[in-house]
Structures are given as C-alpha cells and as structure tokens.
Design an enzyme around this catalytic site. Structure first.
Site: not given
Ligand SMILES: Nc1ncnc2c1ncn2[C@@H]1O[C@H](COP(=O)(O)OP(=O)(O)O)[C@@H](O)[C@H]1O
Ligand SMILES: CC(=O)OP(=O)(O)O
Ligand SMILES: [Mg+2]
Length: 409
Positions: A11, A18, A96, A185, A215, A217, A246, A289, A335, A337-338, A389
């Site tokens: 990914n 990743k 991906r 996504h 996340g 995005g 964004r 965070r 990230g 949402g979870e 994913e």
């Molecule tokens: N424990 C946490 N508490 C709050 N937000 C978090 C935590 N862990 C990660 N995040 C948030 O999740 C984001 C990353 O999400 P992720 O789904 O891994 O993103 P991506 O796949 O787009 O890189 C971080 O920028 C942060 O804002």
């Molecule tokens: C499509 C997209 O925004 O992907 P990511 O969240 O990984 O940046």
């Molecule tokens: Mg992602």
C-alpha cells in the site's frame, strides 16, 4: 509441487509504504510493516515479524530517498526473516491503486497496458497513483514471473447511481474529459461495511450502513445492502470531508479567486488545497492526537479546527441518512475513526432524533476489535470497526489468481 499460498500486499502512499505478508490458507499474517517519511532525512522503517508467535519489532531510522528504495528496504527486512521475495511460496503481489478511473471495476492482473492506464490517471490522483506505480514497477523488477494484481480504491464505488456520480456541469464537457465522481478508499468501505453487518449478526445484503473512513485522507460512504450508493470523494480524493491536509468541500469559485485576486498559479492552488489545508491549514497540526492535546491545554485554534472537522462530518452523516432512508449502523474506521473517541462523541451528539447516540463508557474502551458503542436503546447501531485494507487486497488478489490458474487450494 505445492501451490503457493502467500500474498505480499503493498500500500504505497504519497510518503509511506505499508505492507503485509499473508498466508491465504487461514488469512494469517506472517509479517507487516511501514516505511514513513520517504524522501526525508529521517525515514523510519518499522518491521514486525508475526509467524510462529511473532518476533521483536525492528525499527530503523535512515534516509530513504524514494519509493523504490523503500521497497528494497522492505524486501531486505522480509529476507532477514526467511520471507524474501524470492520465496516459491509467494502466489502474488497485491497492490493498492488509488485511481482506477472508469475502466477498472474489479481487481486486475497488471500488464503493460494496465500500467499505462494507471499512468494516464495520474492527473486525477496526483498524490497517490505515482507512488502506486513506483511500487508496482519495483515489485515487477524483483519478481517478473509473479502475478502482480492491482486492487483499486475506486472499484467499490462503481455501483453509485448516475444521480450521485455526476456533477451538475455541462454533460458534453464532463463526458469528453471523464469528469465525474469516482470515490476512493473503496477497499476499506467494502471491508468495513461487510464487517459491520457481521457485527450486527446480519448479511451485508440486509443492512444499510454509513461508513466513516477517517484517516489522513477521509471519506464517508452510504452503503445500501452491500452496494455503495454515494460517497464523499469525487473526481479526485480532494472532495468531501475535512482531512489531515486537504480542504474537502469548497466553493470551486475559491480557486478562481485565488488565481485572479491572490495571484496564485494552478500548482500553488493545488498544493494549498491538497497539502496546506484541512486540519494542518486550520491549526498547524494534522494529527488528531496532537490536536486533542492542544485543546486540553486551552488552544483555541486547535479547538476551532476540531469543530470544523466535526461539523463537516455531521453534515455527511445527515446527508447519507437521507440518501439511505433507513440506516442500520454508522461505522467509524481508520486512524481517527478507530482511536479518537472525542471525534465519535462530537459527530453523533445531538442526533438522538435520528435514533443515533453514543454510550460514553463504551466509547472510551480501547480495543482492536469491532464493537458497538451505542446504548442498547438506540435505534441505529454506532460502531467502531477497524479497517484492514491489506487483508482485503490480499483476499481479492488471491481469489483472482486462483480463478485464473484454476487452483482450488
Ligand atoms: N490514538 C489516536 N488518537 C487520535 N487520532 C489518532 C490516533 N492514532 C492515529 N490517529 C490519527 O490517525 C491518522 C492516521 O490514520 P491512518 O488511517 O493510518 O491514515 P493513512 O492510512 O491515511 O495514513 C493520524 O494522522 C492521526 O490523526
Ligand atoms: C485516497 C486517499 O485519500 O488515500 P489516503 O487516505 O491513503 O491518503
Ligand atoms: Mg489509509
């Protein structure tokens, strides 16, 4: 000879890779990892071996110049665990790919023509498709004999009706340039909507789910009976929710204004909206965070950024409630949402009339498991459903390779 059963999933994001190596006999993970801050002086590689009870996580901080170098470093880490890319047990490498345009509605084995089409789509996924392409080309160079499968972010959204997918602009112009809403996504929205149905003890066909993938995005989708009927990202991953860097939804006339009045050129506007907006533009931080920490210290800019983020999210929950008519669950994933309980609490607050509520105790539980966080009396389930994913990409890649080779294993 035994049939190979392993799939390596890559990914490749704009500044990260990743990866996971899985054994598809039981979906078990043999190794996983992440390369971050590619192109910077302090790139970080975190590799975790997981086979046979797992080994110690290895972390290295070295400059990694580009995605090709990142992939070579990943291959070296895997080889150190006896899981190198030369392994005869590898059945496929799954990639991906963010933008698949109109043509790719399902996982696809990559050949020169597929590569050319992914390349043609670079202008509509400028942060993502170039990184995906480097990942694919490097992997092909390492294992030219293996099936390399592309799994597209856009694929799950191709079921959207024209009423949701079309912009209200001149039809000839839109068609000539394939300007429409594609959504992204999708692998996550597909996986999470199915897992949400499972959490409720139902089949995907039986439930309507609003998925909030938050996340870096971020996007929302409305899923009716397992099929996407609307999603918040559009021609590119810039539309919709407020994201890490964004802007999400914006009056398109803002771009004219930036050019005519603020004197910016096309590229400057692009960078402003894709990289210097969203949470980072509003308060200087894109990590939720850090934003929560600043709010706890009384920082007003961080508080306003949080409020703008949540306000947009709430608008989409309401919009997709209306699109679906009946909602069985709202699922938070990725990230933010979870992990960010305050975001979930604030986004659902005040929606009791819609049958939506969050139980404070359930919401504060930290867990890797899918879980319901709404009180028992609530008409609609609110859930935290971790996305995966990589597992979904591995399953789709493996299923495609099996269907081609006719293997039953
Ligand atoms: N424990 C946490 N508490 C709050 N937000 C978090 C935590 N862990 C990660 N995040 C948030 O999740 C984001 C990353 O999400 P992720 O789904 O891994 O993103 P991506 O796949 O787009 O890189 C971080 O920028 C942060 O804002
Ligand atoms: C499509 C997209 O925004 O992907 P990511 O969240 O990984 O940046
Ligand atoms: Mg992602």
């Amino acid at each position: 000879m035994t049939t190979p059963t392993r799939v390596l999933v890559l990914n490749s994001g704009s500044s990260s890779v990743k990866y996971q190596l899985l054994d598809m006999r039981d979906d078990s993970r043999l190794a996983q990892g992440l390369v971050e801050r590619i192109g910077e002086q302090s790139s970080r590689l975190v590799h975790t071996p997981l086979q046979g009870g797992g080994g110690a996580r290895r972390e290295t901080t070295v400059p990694i110049a580009d995605h090709a170098a990142a992939l070579k470093a990943v291959a070296a880490e895997l080889a150190a665990d006896g899981l190198g890319l030369d392994s005869p047990e590898l059945a496929a490498i799954g990639h991906r790919v963010v933008h698949g345009g109109l043509r790719f509605t399902a996982p696809t084995v990559i050949d020169d023509e597929v590569l050319a089409e992914i390349e043609r789509l670079v202008p509509v996924a400028p942060l993502h498709n170039p990184a995906n392409l480097v990942g694919i080309r490097t992997a092909i160079a390492m294992r030219p004999d293996l099936p390399q499968v592309a799994v597209f972010d856009t694929a799950f959204h191709t079921t959207m009706p024209e009423s949701a997918a079309r912009y209200a602009i001149d039809v000839e112009t839109a068609d000539a340039h394939r300007i429409r809403r594609y959504g992204f996504h999708g692998t996550s929205h597909a996986y999470v909507s199915r897992e949400t149905a499972r959490l409720l003890g139902k089949e995907p066909e039986e439930v309507n789910v609003i998925v909030l993938h938050l996340g870096n995005g971020a996007s929302a989708s409305a899923v009716r009976g397992g099929r996407c009927v609307d999603t918040s990202m559009g021609l590119t991953p810039l539309e919709g929710l407020v994201m890490g860097t964004r802007s999400g939804d914006i009056d398109p006339a803002v771009t004219f204004h930036l050019k005519r009045v603020a004197g910016m050129d096309e590229d400057e506007v692009d960078v402003l909206l894709n990289k210097k907006s969203g949470l980072v533009g509003l308060c200087g931080d894109n990590d939720m965070r850090e934003i929560r920490r600043r709010i706890d210290e009384g920082d007003e800019r961080a508080a306003l950024a949080f409020d703008i983020y949540v306000h947009r999210l709430k608008k989409y929950i309401g919009a997709y409630y209306a699109v679906l008519g009946r909602v069985d669950a709202v699922a938070f994933t990725a990230g933010v949402g979870e992990n960010a309980a305050p975001v979930r609490e604030a986004a659902i607050a005040g929606l009791e009339e819609l049958g939506l509520a969050v139980d404070a105790d359930l919401n504060s539980v930290r867990s890797d498991e899918a879980r319901v966080i709404s009180p028992v009396y609530a008409r609609v389930a609110v859930a935290v459903v971790p996305t995966d994913e990589e597992l979904e990409i591995a399953r789709q890649s493996h299923a495609l390779v099996q269907s081609i080779t006719g293997s039953n294993e």
